[in-house]
Design a protein around this motif. Structure first.
Motif, PDB file in Angstrom:
ATOM      1  N   TYR A  59       0.477  -1.307   0.346  1.00  0.00           N
ATOM      2  CA  TYR A  59       0.404  -0.008  -0.045  1.00  0.00           C
ATOM      3  C   TYR A  59       1.011   1.234  -0.020  1.00  0.00           C
ATOM      4  CZ  TYR A  59      -3.185   3.819   1.724  1.00  0.00           C
ATOM      5  OH  TYR A  59      -3.772   4.639   2.324  1.00  0.00           O
ATOM      6  N   SER A  60       2.153   1.194   0.849  1.00  0.00           N
ATOM      7  CA  SER A  60       2.676   2.448   0.583  1.00  0.00           C
ATOM      8  C   SER A  60       3.344   2.439  -0.082  1.00  0.00           C
ATOM      9  CB  SER A  60       3.566   2.483   1.780  1.00  0.00           C
ATOM     10  OG  SER A  60       4.936   1.034   1.777  1.00  0.00           O
ATOM     11  N   HIS A  63       1.053   4.139  -2.705  1.00  0.00           N
ATOM     12  CA  HIS A  63       0.681   5.755  -2.149  1.00  0.00           C
ATOM     13  C   HIS A  63       2.344   6.859  -2.607  1.00  0.00           C
ATOM     14  CE1 HIS A  63       0.440   9.245   0.462  1.00  0.00           C
ATOM     15  NE2 HIS A  63      -1.500   8.409   0.389  1.00  0.00           N
ATOM     16  N   GLU A  85      -7.579   6.272   1.158  1.00  0.00           N
ATOM     17  CA  GLU A  85      -6.847   6.354   2.708  1.00  0.00           C
ATOM     18  C   GLU A  85      -6.537   5.387   3.499  1.00  0.00           C
ATOM     19  OE1 GLU A  85      -9.862   8.537   5.229  1.00  0.00           O
ATOM     20  OE2 GLU A  85     -10.736   9.828   3.535  1.00  0.00           O
ATOM     21  N   LYS A  86      -6.074   5.963   4.425  1.00  0.00           N
ATOM     22  CA  LYS A  86      -4.641   4.370   5.400  1.00  0.00           C
ATOM     23  C   LYS A  86      -5.419   4.737   6.723  1.00  0.00           C
ATOM     24  CE  LYS A  86      -0.460   2.988   7.011  1.00  0.00           C
ATOM     25  NZ  LYS A  86       0.740   3.241   7.410  1.00  0.00           N
ATOM     26  N   THR A  88      -7.294   2.703   9.868  1.00  0.00           N
ATOM     27  CA  THR A  88      -6.779   2.481  11.002  1.00  0.00           C
ATOM     28  C   THR A  88      -8.683   1.448  11.250  1.00  0.00           C
ATOM     29  OG1 THR A  88      -5.203   3.378  11.582  1.00  0.00           O
ATOM     30  CG2 THR A  88      -6.401   1.601  13.612  1.00  0.00           C
ATOM     31  N   LYS A  95      -7.337  -2.572  12.676  1.00  0.00           N
ATOM     32  CA  LYS A  95      -6.488  -2.364  11.679  1.00  0.00           C
ATOM     33  C   LYS A  95      -5.761  -4.292  12.717  1.00  0.00           C
ATOM     34  CE  LYS A  95      -2.304  -0.344  10.704  1.00  0.00           C
ATOM     35  NZ  LYS A  95      -1.956  -0.248   9.139  1.00  0.00           N
ATOM     36  N   ARG A 109      -9.534  -2.482   0.953  1.00  0.00           N
ATOM     37  CA  ARG A 109      -8.137  -2.171   0.538  1.00  0.00           C
ATOM     38  C   ARG A 109      -8.072  -2.258  -0.539  1.00  0.00           C
ATOM     39  NH1 ARG A 109      -3.405  -0.378   4.354  1.00  0.00           N
ATOM     40  NH2 ARG A 109      -4.854   1.124   5.170  1.00  0.00           N
TER      41      ARG A 109
END
Length: 190
Positions: A59-60, A63, A85-86, A88, A95, A109
């Motif tokens: 994901y990162s 992004h 959006e990330k 939680t 999470k 996600r």
């Protein structure tokens, strides 16, 4: 013209993108079994004709790619889809199940990333030809084959035009009427 060449290149080299799965990756710690790090990678499939490329991205990383596109003006900020959006906590996504690929968190996600990538490349279809996208997705071979196809099509078109010209069918090549020529008296001859 360059715009025509880009349009022809894109028409001849369609690429589809889809996030097809999520997998858990484990990075070994300093000592085996101690300090291991676990994360999820989303499996992305890129297809061009019979070519298929799959790769995993966190994901990162996706992004960061999104941020790079915006920072360097490779996509219009107003037209670019928002990056998922990330989160939680949201709608019972917790999470603590972020590395369970069957969890709602990971599945949602994955779906969000898939929608994002498809909207991004639908809105910016030539983005596949940008060096940063080629490197990020590792699609150098796709681009090489695309370039070969465009070159072959141009060579074929040039050969057809040359043969028409040699056979005396120059009028087949003319797409516009020539402007009348001015004579020595300053008058146009029609």
């Amino acid at each position: 013209t360059p715009a025509t060449a880009e349009a022809e290149a894109e028409a001849e080299t369609p690429i589809t993108i889809e996030v097809i799965d999520a997998v858990v990756k484990k990075e070994a710690g300093i000592i085996s079994g101690i300090g291991d790090k676990v994360h999820v990678e989303y499996v992305i499939a890129l297809k061009r004709g019979s070519q298929l490329k799959t790769l995993g991205k966190r994901y990162s990383e996706l992004h960061d790619f999104h941020d790079l596109l915006l920072e360097h003006g490779l996509v219009d900020k107003l037209k670019a889809p928002p990056f998922p959006e990330k989160q939680t906590f949201r709608d019972s996504w917790y999470k603590f199940d972020a590395t369970d690929t069957s969890s709602d968190f990971v599945r949602n996600r994955q779906t969000s990333l898939n929608v994002y990538l498809q909207r991004l490349f639908d809105e910016f279809p030539l983005l596949y030809h940008e060096p940063c996208a080629i490197a990020f997705f590792g699609i150098e071979k796709f681009e090489f084959q695309a370039a070969q196809e465009v070159s072959a099509a141009a060579a074929k078109r040039d050969e057809r035009d040359r043969l028409r010209h040699e056979s005396g069918h120059q009028h087949d090549l003319d797409t516009t009427t020539a402007a009348p020529a001015m004579n020595a008296d300053g008058l146009y001859e029609v």
